[in-house]
Motif scaffolding. Structure first.
Motif, PDB file in Angstrom:
ATOM      1  N   PHE A  19       0.827  -1.206   0.000  1.00  0.00           N
ATOM      2  CA  PHE A  19       0.000   0.000   0.000  1.00  0.00           C
ATOM      3  C   PHE A  19       0.864   1.261   0.000  1.00  0.00           C
ATOM      4  CE2 PHE A  19      -3.229  -3.000   1.611  1.00  0.00           C
ATOM      5  CZ  PHE A  19      -4.279  -2.677   0.760  1.00  0.00           C
ATOM      6  N   VAL A  20       1.963   1.231   0.749  1.00  0.00           N
ATOM      7  CA  VAL A  20       2.881   2.377   0.777  1.00  0.00           C
ATOM      8  C   VAL A  20       3.480   2.606  -0.607  1.00  0.00           C
ATOM      9  CG1 VAL A  20       5.131   3.164   1.654  1.00  0.00           C
ATOM     10  CG2 VAL A  20       3.429   2.224   3.230  1.00  0.00           C
ATOM     11  N   PHE A  21       3.908   1.522  -1.248  1.00  0.00           N
ATOM     12  CA  PHE A  21       4.505   1.601  -2.585  1.00  0.00           C
ATOM     13  C   PHE A  21       3.538   2.266  -3.568  1.00  0.00           C
ATOM     14  CE2 PHE A  21       5.255  -0.400  -6.789  1.00  0.00           C
ATOM     15  CZ  PHE A  21       6.569   0.015  -7.002  1.00  0.00           C
ATOM     16  N   ILE A  22       2.283   1.835  -3.563  1.00  0.00           N
ATOM     17  CA  ILE A  22       1.281   2.386  -4.479  1.00  0.00           C
ATOM     18  C   ILE A  22       0.984   3.848  -4.129  1.00  0.00           C
ATOM     19  CG2 ILE A  22      -1.132   2.211  -5.224  1.00  0.00           C
ATOM     20  CD1 ILE A  22      -0.871  -0.847  -4.744  1.00  0.00           C
ATOM     21  N   ALA A  23       0.812   4.139  -2.832  1.00  0.00           N
ATOM     22  CA  ALA A  23       0.438   5.487  -2.396  1.00  0.00           C
ATOM     23  C   ALA A  23       1.507   6.513  -2.732  1.00  0.00           C
ATOM     24  CB  ALA A  23       0.166   5.491  -0.892  1.00  0.00           C
ATOM     25  N   LEU A  24       2.778   6.130  -2.608  1.00  0.00           N
ATOM     26  CA  LEU A  24       3.851   7.097  -2.817  1.00  0.00           C
ATOM     27  C   LEU A  24       4.066   7.457  -4.281  1.00  0.00           C
ATOM     28  CD1 LEU A  24       6.516   6.058  -0.146  1.00  0.00           C
ATOM     29  CD2 LEU A  24       4.936   8.001  -0.126  1.00  0.00           C
ATOM     30  N   TYR A  25       3.387   6.786  -5.191  1.00  0.00           N
ATOM     31  CA  TYR A  25       3.401   7.230  -6.581  1.00  0.00           C
ATOM     32  C   TYR A  25       2.395   8.362  -6.808  1.00  0.00           C
ATOM     33  CZ  TYR A  25       6.694   4.025  -8.723  1.00  0.00           C
ATOM     34  OH  TYR A  25       7.848   3.385  -9.099  1.00  0.00           O
ATOM     35  N   SER A  26       1.528   8.584  -5.800  1.00  0.00           N
ATOM     36  CA  SER A  26       0.542   9.667  -5.896  1.00  0.00           C
ATOM     37  C   SER A  26       0.820  10.798  -4.917  1.00  0.00           C
ATOM     38  CB  SER A  26      -0.869   9.113  -5.632  1.00  0.00           C
ATOM     39  OG  SER A  26      -1.198   8.104  -6.558  1.00  0.00           O
ATOM     40  N   VAL A  27       1.414  10.456  -3.771  1.00  0.00           N
ATOM     41  CA  VAL A  27       1.675  11.444  -2.718  1.00  0.00           C
ATOM     42  C   VAL A  27       3.164  11.452  -2.403  1.00  0.00           C
ATOM     43  CG1 VAL A  27       1.169  12.141  -0.350  1.00  0.00           C
ATOM     44  CG2 VAL A  27      -0.614  11.058  -1.739  1.00  0.00           C
ATOM     45  N   ASP A  28       3.789  12.615  -2.484  1.00  0.00           N
ATOM     46  CA  ASP A  28       5.210  12.730  -2.164  1.00  0.00           C
ATOM     47  C   ASP A  28       5.393  12.882  -0.659  1.00  0.00           C
ATOM     48  OD1 ASP A  28       5.970  12.706  -4.870  1.00  0.00           O
ATOM     49  OD2 ASP A  28       5.568  14.851  -5.054  1.00  0.00           O
ATOM     50  N   ALA A 219      12.471  -0.584  -0.847  1.00  0.00           N
ATOM     51  CA  ALA A 219      12.060  -0.324  -2.228  1.00  0.00           C
ATOM     52  C   ALA A 219      10.718   0.399  -2.274  1.00  0.00           C
ATOM     53  CB  ALA A 219      11.979  -1.642  -2.998  1.00  0.00           C
ATOM     54  N   ALA A 220       9.782  -0.003  -1.422  1.00  0.00           N
ATOM     55  CA  ALA A 220       8.456   0.611  -1.413  1.00  0.00           C
ATOM     56  C   ALA A 220       8.524   2.093  -1.091  1.00  0.00           C
ATOM     57  CB  ALA A 220       7.555  -0.106  -0.406  1.00  0.00           C
ATOM     58  N   ASN A 221       9.479   2.488  -0.252  1.00  0.00           N
ATOM     59  CA  ASN A 221       9.651   3.894   0.106  1.00  0.00           C
ATOM     60  C   ASN A 221      10.497   4.665  -0.893  1.00  0.00           C
ATOM     61  OD1 ASN A 221       8.602   4.870   2.943  1.00  0.00           O
ATOM     62  ND2 ASN A 221       9.124   2.710   3.169  1.00  0.00           N
ATOM     63  N   LEU A 222      11.573   4.064  -1.355  1.00  0.00           N
ATOM     64  CA  LEU A 222      12.558   4.812  -2.126  1.00  0.00           C
ATOM     65  C   LEU A 222      12.335   4.801  -3.631  1.00  0.00           C
ATOM     66  CD1 LEU A 222      15.881   4.016  -0.219  1.00  0.00           C
ATOM     67  CD2 LEU A 222      14.199   5.831   0.197  1.00  0.00           C
ATOM     68  N   VAL A 223      11.805   3.725  -4.178  1.00  0.00           N
ATOM     69  CA  VAL A 223      11.606   3.671  -5.637  1.00  0.00           C
ATOM     70  C   VAL A 223      10.591   4.722  -6.101  1.00  0.00           C
ATOM     71  CG1 VAL A 223      10.796   2.242  -7.552  1.00  0.00           C
ATOM     72  CG2 VAL A 223      12.395   1.293  -5.866  1.00  0.00           C
ATOM     73  N   PRO A 224       9.408   4.851  -5.457  1.00  0.00           N
ATOM     74  CA  PRO A 224       8.494   5.923  -5.880  1.00  0.00           C
ATOM     75  C   PRO A 224       9.100   7.318  -5.682  1.00  0.00           C
ATOM     76  CG  PRO A 224       7.331   4.298  -4.554  1.00  0.00           C
ATOM     77  CD  PRO A 224       8.791   3.993  -4.421  1.00  0.00           C
ATOM     78  N   ARG A 225       9.864   7.496  -4.601  1.00  0.00           N
ATOM     79  CA  ARG A 225      10.480   8.808  -4.363  1.00  0.00           C
ATOM     80  C   ARG A 225      11.542   9.097  -5.427  1.00  0.00           C
ATOM     81  NH1 ARG A 225      10.364  12.507  -0.350  1.00  0.00           N
ATOM     82  NH2 ARG A 225      12.192  13.821  -0.033  1.00  0.00           N
ATOM     83  N   ALA A 226      12.289   8.072  -5.818  1.00  0.00           N
ATOM     84  CA  ALA A 226      13.277   8.252  -6.890  1.00  0.00           C
ATOM     85  C   ALA A 226      12.583   8.641  -8.191  1.00  0.00           C
ATOM     86  CB  ALA A 226      14.079   6.965  -7.084  1.00  0.00           C
ATOM     87  N   HIS A 227      11.405   8.079  -8.438  1.00  0.00           N
ATOM     88  CA  HIS A 227      10.620   8.442  -9.618  1.00  0.00           C
ATOM     89  C   HIS A 227      10.229   9.922  -9.557  1.00  0.00           C
ATOM     90  CE1 HIS A 227       7.563   8.276 -12.758  1.00  0.00           C
ATOM     91  NE2 HIS A 227       6.677   8.747 -11.893  1.00  0.00           N
TER      92      HIS A 227
END
Length: 253
Positions: A19-28, A219-227
């Motif tokens: 859920f964190v992984f998915i959410a962080l692609y929408s919320v920084d 990965a769930a925290n850092l990959v979306p943030r890297a994006h």
């Protein structure tokens, strides 16, 4: 904690990570480049990093006081603690500027670090299933050396990237710059690449589900943030300047 509770918590954490992984692609997540007032009250960035990262060291101390770890278990906990001594005390002390960190981010980070550290320590001293008994025997396996090499390669990459980011500006300069050199020539978040390498090496070294769950959460925290950072750099400096650099995994993503 019995072993059934331990495995239940691991499964819950794994699902939460999704859920964190998915959410962080929408919320920084509102720290660093993406801090905004909507995240609420904030404090000095340096103090924030200490309060967020230092709780990871508490379960390590408790495990060493309550149990009698052997040399192999001490090595595992020592490597883990090495990272968090850097992140809790050395990294914040080297930060420049007057950035701030929201208390909400600090509380969430500290809560995760405490839980994650407790699970890892339990996997090392409580539920090793007679695996972590002898350092010399364990060191005869390929995963010991591969894990050690990846861990320190990741730590070096991480620390070097932190140094590069800290020194992008000269005193008094308020301009923004695109990090270059080292792994920044391949990805725009070389510091996150370093962390992923570190904890992947650690998981290979330990060969247990708690360590791999930590890789998943990293990965769930850092990959979306890297994006998000890659998009921010492209908007600020243009596609030509950023070039073909990937987000966090060279040549892949």
């Amino acid at each position: 904690m019995d072993i059934s509770t331990y495995h239940l918590i691991l499964w819950i954490m794994a699902v939460m990570g999704l859920f964190v992984f998915i959410a962080l692609y929408s919320v920084d997540a509102g720290y660093g480049k993406f801090r905004t007032n909507r995240w609420g009250y904030s404090i000095d960035n340096k103090i924030g990093w200490v309060l967020m990262e230092a709780p990871a060291l508490v379960p390590v101390i408790v495990a060493n006081v309550m149990f009698t770890p052997n040399r192999l278990q001490l090595l595992f906990m020592g490597l883990y603690a090495l990272h968090y001594v850097y992140r809790s005390f050395i990294f914040p002390s080297l930060l420049k500027g007057k950035s701030r960190m929201p208390l909400a981010i600090i509380a969430m980070g500290a809560g995760f670090n405490t839980m994650n550290s407790s699970l890892l320590c339990a996997s090392i001293v409580l539920f090793p299933k007679d695996t972590y008994t002898d350092l010399c025997h364990y060191a005869q396996h390929w995963y010991f050396w591969v894990g050690i090499v990846l861990f320190f390669l990741g730590m070096y990459t991480h620390m070097k990237a932190d140094h590069t980011i800290r020194n992008l500006r000269k005193p008094g300069d308020t301009n923004h710059y695109l990090p270059k050199g080292g792994m920044f020539d391949y990805v725009t978040s070389a510091n996150y690449l370093g962390e992923l390498l570190e904890w992947t090496g650690f998981a290979i070294l330990l060969c247990n589900p708690a360590a791999w769950m930590f890789v998943w959460w990293t990965a769930a925290n850092l990959v979306p943030r890297a994006h998000a950072i890659n998009l921010k750099y492209r908007a600020e400096f243009g596609n030509e300047q950023v070039g073909n650099r990937k987000r966090v995994i060279p040549f892949v993503y």
